[in-house]
Motif scaffolding. Structure first.
Motif, PDB file in Angstrom:
ATOM      1  N   UNK A 202       0.853  -1.193   0.000  1.00  0.00           N
ATOM      2  CA  UNK A 202       0.000   0.000   0.000  1.00  0.00           C
ATOM      3  C   UNK A 202       0.887   1.240   0.000  1.00  0.00           C
ATOM      4  N   UNK A 203       0.770   2.037  -1.044  1.00  0.00           N
ATOM      5  CA  UNK A 203       1.581   3.247  -1.182  1.00  0.00           C
ATOM      6  C   UNK A 203       1.126   4.301  -0.181  1.00  0.00           C
ATOM      7  N   UNK A 204      -0.186   4.550  -0.124  1.00  0.00           N
ATOM      8  CA  UNK A 204      -0.716   5.557   0.794  1.00  0.00           C
ATOM      9  C   UNK A 204      -2.246   5.532   0.747  1.00  0.00           C
ATOM     10  N   UNK A 205      -2.847   6.236   1.700  1.00  0.00           N
ATOM     11  CA  UNK A 205      -4.296   6.426   1.733  1.00  0.00           C
ATOM     12  C   UNK A 205      -4.568   7.890   1.446  1.00  0.00           C
ATOM     13  N   UNK A 206      -5.418   8.164   0.464  1.00  0.00           N
ATOM     14  CA  UNK A 206      -5.667   9.533   0.024  1.00  0.00           C
ATOM     15  C   UNK A 206      -7.091   9.950   0.361  1.00  0.00           C
ATOM     16  N   UNK A 207      -7.203  11.043   1.131  1.00  0.00           N
ATOM     17  CA  UNK A 207      -8.498  11.588   1.524  1.00  0.00           C
ATOM     18  C   UNK A 207      -8.821  12.802   0.662  1.00  0.00           C
ATOM     19  N   UNK A 208     -10.083  13.149   0.568  1.00  0.00           N
ATOM     20  CA  UNK A 208     -10.475  14.222  -0.337  1.00  0.00           C
ATOM     21  C   UNK A 208     -11.922  14.631  -0.075  1.00  0.00           C
ATOM     22  N   UNK A 209     -12.326  15.749  -0.653  1.00  0.00           N
ATOM     23  CA  UNK A 209     -13.729  16.164  -0.625  1.00  0.00           C
ATOM     24  C   UNK A 209     -14.527  15.169  -1.457  1.00  0.00           C
ATOM     25  N   UNK A 210     -15.685  14.779  -0.958  1.00  0.00           N
ATOM     26  CA  UNK A 210     -16.453  13.731  -1.625  1.00  0.00           C
ATOM     27  C   UNK A 210     -17.319  14.285  -2.762  1.00  0.00           C
ATOM     28  N   UNK A 211     -16.631  14.806  -3.769  1.00  0.00           N
ATOM     29  CA  UNK A 211     -17.275  15.253  -5.000  1.00  0.00           C
ATOM     30  C   UNK A 211     -16.482  14.675  -6.159  1.00  0.00           C
ATOM     31  N   UNK A 213     -15.394  15.765  -9.140  1.00  0.00           N
ATOM     32  CA  UNK A 213     -14.252  16.485  -9.713  1.00  0.00           C
ATOM     33  C   UNK A 213     -13.063  16.486  -8.773  1.00  0.00           C
ATOM     34  N   UNK A 214     -13.325  16.770  -7.491  1.00  0.00           N
ATOM     35  CA  UNK A 214     -12.243  16.815  -6.513  1.00  0.00           C
ATOM     36  C   UNK A 214     -11.594  15.438  -6.337  1.00  0.00           C
ATOM     37  N   UNK A 215     -12.437  14.391  -6.342  1.00  0.00           N
ATOM     38  CA  UNK A 215     -11.904  13.036  -6.183  1.00  0.00           C
ATOM     39  C   UNK A 215     -11.045  12.642  -7.376  1.00  0.00           C
ATOM     40  N   UNK A 216     -11.515  12.941  -8.586  1.00  0.00           N
ATOM     41  CA  UNK A 216     -10.745  12.613  -9.787  1.00  0.00           C
ATOM     42  C   UNK A 216      -9.423  13.385  -9.815  1.00  0.00           C
ATOM     43  N   UNK A 217      -9.456  14.639  -9.398  1.00  0.00           N
ATOM     44  CA  UNK A 217      -8.236  15.452  -9.345  1.00  0.00           C
ATOM     45  C   UNK A 217      -7.223  14.846  -8.383  1.00  0.00           C
ATOM     46  N   UNK A 218      -7.701  14.348  -7.244  1.00  0.00           N
ATOM     47  CA  UNK A 218      -6.797  13.737  -6.266  1.00  0.00           C
ATOM     48  C   UNK A 218      -6.183  12.451  -6.805  1.00  0.00           C
ATOM     49  N   UNK A 219      -6.972  11.660  -7.529  1.00  0.00           N
ATOM     50  CA  UNK A 219      -6.435  10.425  -8.113  1.00  0.00           C
ATOM     51  C   UNK A 219      -5.342  10.749  -9.127  1.00  0.00           C
ATOM     52  N   UNK A 220      -5.614  11.707 -10.011  1.00  0.00           N
ATOM     53  CA  UNK A 220      -4.629  12.077 -11.030  1.00  0.00           C
ATOM     54  C   UNK A 220      -3.362  12.632 -10.383  1.00  0.00           C
ATOM     55  N   UNK A 221      -3.516  13.478  -9.374  1.00  0.00           N
ATOM     56  CA  UNK A 221      -2.363  14.043  -8.674  1.00  0.00           C
ATOM     57  C   UNK A 221      -1.521  12.956  -8.015  1.00  0.00           C
ATOM     58  N   UNK A 222      -2.209  12.049  -7.305  1.00  0.00           N
ATOM     59  CA  UNK A 222      -1.494  10.978  -6.601  1.00  0.00           C
ATOM     60  C   UNK A 222      -0.820  10.018  -7.576  1.00  0.00           C
ATOM     61  N   UNK A 223      -1.484   9.751  -8.694  1.00  0.00           N
ATOM     62  CA  UNK A 223      -0.914   8.833  -9.685  1.00  0.00           C
ATOM     63  C   UNK A 223       0.361   9.414 -10.297  1.00  0.00           C
ATOM     64  N   UNK A 224       0.337  10.718 -10.582  1.00  0.00           N
ATOM     65  CA  UNK A 224       1.518  11.366 -11.152  1.00  0.00           C
ATOM     66  C   UNK A 224       2.663  11.431 -10.134  1.00  0.00           C
ATOM     67  N   UNK A 225       2.307  11.631  -8.885  1.00  0.00           N
ATOM     68  CA  UNK A 225       3.324  11.706  -7.833  1.00  0.00           C
ATOM     69  C   UNK A 225       3.877  10.337  -7.479  1.00  0.00           C
ATOM     70  N   UNK A 226       3.074   9.292  -7.765  1.00  0.00           N
ATOM     71  CA  UNK A 226       3.466   7.914  -7.431  1.00  0.00           C
ATOM     72  C   UNK A 226       3.196   7.008  -8.645  1.00  0.00           C
TER      73      UNK A 226
END
Length: 341
Positions: A202-211, A213-226
């Motif tokens: 498990x690389x990490x657990x990512x929390x976010x606003x439950x919407x 657009x915000x959730x998709x943005x967090x996935x893309x950000x985390x994927x690029x960072x990892x």
């Protein structure tokens, strides 16, 4: 002197006449108001009115209210009191408002159990029964909870993802609101199951606003960072309500397994990026919960404290069947999926 006596007599006569008029008015029979049937008002407080899963629960609640009103001959109204955005404190305020407005019962999915437990207990103390769905406040005086076993759902999610990854590789957990008790339990379940697979990291657990657009943005950000992430265990399907990840993630390199499978998310199964979705029958959150509230409040029946909900495993093999179920529940579903075997 004579003038004073005459004035006094006039005053006495007038006073007696007025008194008589009042007596006649008091003795007249009061108009009888038209009989009004007793009605039931159920306040429904979900986490967020922008989240499609709660809009589907509202549909289910309203459908049950209509059916049960006809069956029992009593008006039943669903009073939608869900905050625009997730906020446990606002939910607590909504509970107090519902009690003040004289509702018959409250149905709530708790964004933050710690923030709403006091309000739930106060409502119950004032004679308003409270039921929870989806996300519980187990330490409160609510009379029942309806939803999945969250820890086991998390375990199932990780088992499905591990199978897709052949039990090796790096995964990330998409976890929504860190304060939601149901989501914390799902994260615990994911980690518990991952520990059984030595090849899974498990690389990490990512929390976010439950919407979406915000959730998709967090996935893309985390994927690029990892970039080593090969799998996503999504304990809620928030980012799948937007098609963004279909262009941002390569299904040949990354696999997703997520909870929920509403119409907008089905394309992810079809395209292979999310080969397995674990669907909560979110429509039934409202439908079954209203049934149980009427059992308790109107019929005075005993209701089980825990009412379990089972998830439905959705894959390409049963995509058509699930799409037709969604359509039967009143959702707009693309014909492409409804016509599938």
């Amino acid at each position: 002197m004579k003038k004073r006596v005459t004035t006094a007599l006039i005053v006495m006569v007038v006073a007696g006449w007025l008194s008589g008029c009042r007596g006649e008015q008091q003795s007249a029979p009061a108009a009888t108001p038209a009989p009004r049937p007793a009605g039931l008002r159920i306040a429904m407080i979900a986490k967020s009115e922008t989240n499609p899963i709660f809009l589907s629960a509202r549909k289910g609640a309203e459908a049950a209210a209509k059916e049960l009103a006809q069956k029992h001959g009593v008006p039943i109204e669903i009073v939608w009191m869900t905050p625009a955005d997730e906020d446990g404190q606002v939910q607590a305020q909504k509970i107090a408002q519902a009690v003040k407005e004289g509702v018959s019962a409250i149905l709530i999915s708790c964004s933050d159990a710690a923030k709403v437990t006091g309000a739930i207990d106060e409502a119950v103390a004032r004679g308003v029964p409270v039921m929870t769905f989806d996300s519980d406040a187990a330490g409160s005086k609510r009379f029942a909870f309806y939803g999945v076993n969250d820890e086991k759902t998390g375990e199932m999610l990780m088992r499905e993802l591990a199978a897709q990854m052949r039990k090796k590789g790096s995964v990330a957990i998409l976890a929504g609101n860190q304060n939601a008790p149901n989501l914390r339990k799902r994260v615990d379940g994911v980690k518990k199951e991952a520990a059984k697979n030595p090849g899974i990291k498990i690389v990490d657990t990512f929390y976010h606003i439950e919407k979406a657009r915000e959730a998709a943005t967090e996935v893309v950000r985390a994927q690029k960072a990892n970039p080593q992430i090969q799998g996503w265990a999504m304990i809620g399907g928030w980012p799948l309500f937007t098609p963004r990840l279909l262009t941002e993630l390569d299904p040949a390199k990354v696999k997703i397994v997520a909870v929920d499978a509403l119409p907008a998310e089905l394309v992810y199964v079809d395209k292979g990026l999310a080969p397995v979705l674990l669907a909560q029958p979110t429509y039934m959150w409202g439908y079954v919960s209203v049934q149980r509230i009427i059992d308790k409040v109107h019929l005075k029946q005993d209701v089980p404290e825990i009412i379990p909900m089972d998830v439905v495993r959705v894959t390409k093999d049963n995509l058509g069947t699930w799409a037709r179920q969604l359509k039967d529940w009143g959702f707009t579903v693309p014909d492409t999926y409804v016509k599938m075997p």
